[in-house]
Design a protein around this motif. Structure first.
Motif, PDB file in Angstrom:
ATOM      1  N   LEU A 104       0.830  -1.204   0.000  1.00 40.51           N
ATOM      2  CA  LEU A 104       0.000   0.000   0.000  1.00 40.51           C
ATOM      3  C   LEU A 104       0.865   1.254   0.000  1.00 40.51           C
ATOM      4  CD1 LEU A 104      -2.764  -0.989   2.585  1.00 40.51           C
ATOM      5  CD2 LEU A 104      -2.905  -1.029   0.092  1.00 40.51           C
ATOM      6  N   SER A 119       2.093   1.827  -3.442  1.00 41.44           N
ATOM      7  CA  SER A 119       1.006   2.373  -4.269  1.00 41.44           C
ATOM      8  C   SER A 119       0.825   3.862  -4.016  1.00 41.44           C
ATOM      9  CB  SER A 119      -0.305   1.642  -3.970  1.00 41.44           C
ATOM     10  OG  SER A 119      -0.193   0.292  -4.301  1.00 41.44           O
ATOM     11  N   ILE A 151      -6.015   5.535  -0.374  1.00 34.10           N
ATOM     12  CA  ILE A 151      -5.425   4.200  -0.558  1.00 34.10           C
ATOM     13  C   ILE A 151      -6.019   3.230   0.464  1.00 34.10           C
ATOM     14  CG2 ILE A 151      -3.283   2.850  -0.443  1.00 34.10           C
ATOM     15  CD1 ILE A 151      -3.267   4.618  -2.884  1.00 34.10           C
ATOM     16  N   TRP A 160      -9.693   2.403  -0.287  1.00 32.13           N
ATOM     17  CA  TRP A 160      -9.805   1.471  -1.414  1.00 32.13           C
ATOM     18  C   TRP A 160      -9.421   0.060  -0.997  1.00 32.13           C
ATOM     19  CZ3 TRP A 160      -6.730   5.289  -4.886  1.00 32.13           C
ATOM     20  CH2 TRP A 160      -7.553   6.356  -5.245  1.00 32.13           C
ATOM     21  N   ALA A 161      -8.434  -0.067  -0.115  1.00 30.37           N
ATOM     22  CA  ALA A 161      -8.031  -1.396   0.368  1.00 30.37           C
ATOM     23  C   ALA A 161      -9.161  -2.022   1.186  1.00 30.37           C
ATOM     24  CB  ALA A 161      -6.767  -1.290   1.208  1.00 30.37           C
ATOM     25  N   LEU A 213      -8.777  -2.085  -4.171  1.00 28.14           N
ATOM     26  CA  LEU A 213      -7.393  -2.525  -4.345  1.00 28.14           C
ATOM     27  C   LEU A 213      -7.335  -3.951  -3.815  1.00 28.14           C
ATOM     28  CD1 LEU A 213      -5.213   0.463  -3.063  1.00 28.14           C
ATOM     29  CD2 LEU A 213      -5.443  -0.338  -5.397  1.00 28.14           C
ATOM     30  N   TYR A 226      -5.979  -5.839  -1.800  1.00 23.47           N
ATOM     31  CA  TYR A 226      -5.083  -5.962  -0.651  1.00 23.47           C
ATOM     32  C   TYR A 226      -5.434  -7.178   0.204  1.00 23.47           C
ATOM     33  CZ  TYR A 226      -2.588  -4.567   3.593  1.00 23.47           C
ATOM     34  OH  TYR A 226      -1.765  -4.537   4.686  1.00 23.47           O
TER      35      TYR A 226
END
Length: 131
Positions: free
Chosen positions: A17, A20, A36, A39-40, A45, A47
């Motif tokens: 992460l 990213s 970030i 989104w995870a 993402l 993750y």
């Protein structure tokens, strides 16, 4: 088990992460650490679900590494935004990457749009204040 703990403490999965976020910063995108992480958590993402894809490609485990892929590559938690930013800065420092300043204009513009604020007036004052 000792090998696993050593590997996990050396290369935390949270670094994916951080990398990213670092890429977004270098390309001057209007992305914040909170984006970030959001989104995870929302699985936009890959993750938390990445271990499933890795397992499909590598298999569950091998003789060379008897620890299961899901145990090695499945994150348990998401770090804080401050920790993510700190990790990204640490990576940049270790690879001697000079970071530019944050793209304040793009971030301010994004928030003005999201809040339906008059961008022309607010951005002028905000950017002037930032300088």
């Amino acid at each position: 088990m000792i090998w696993y703990r050593s590997l996990y403490s050396t290369i935390s999965l949270s670094y994916s992460l951080a990398i990213s976020f670092l890429v977004c910063h270098v390309t001057r995108e209007a992305i914040l650490p909170t984006d970030i992480l959001k989104w995870a958590i929302e699985e936009k993402l890959p993750y938390f679900a990445a271990s499933v894809e890795i397992k499909k490609q590598l298999g569950s485990h091998s003789k060379a590494c008897p620890i299961s892929v899901s145990r090695m590559f499945r994150p348990i938690y998401v770090v804080s935004p401050q920790k993510l930013e700190s990790m990204a800065a640490d990576i940049a420092h270790k690879i001697q990457l000079e970071l530019s300043s944050v793209n304040f204009y793009a971030i301010a513009y994004r928030y003005c749009r999201q809040l339906s604020l008059p961008t022309s007036k607010i951005l002028y004052v905000a950017c002037h204040t930032c300088e």
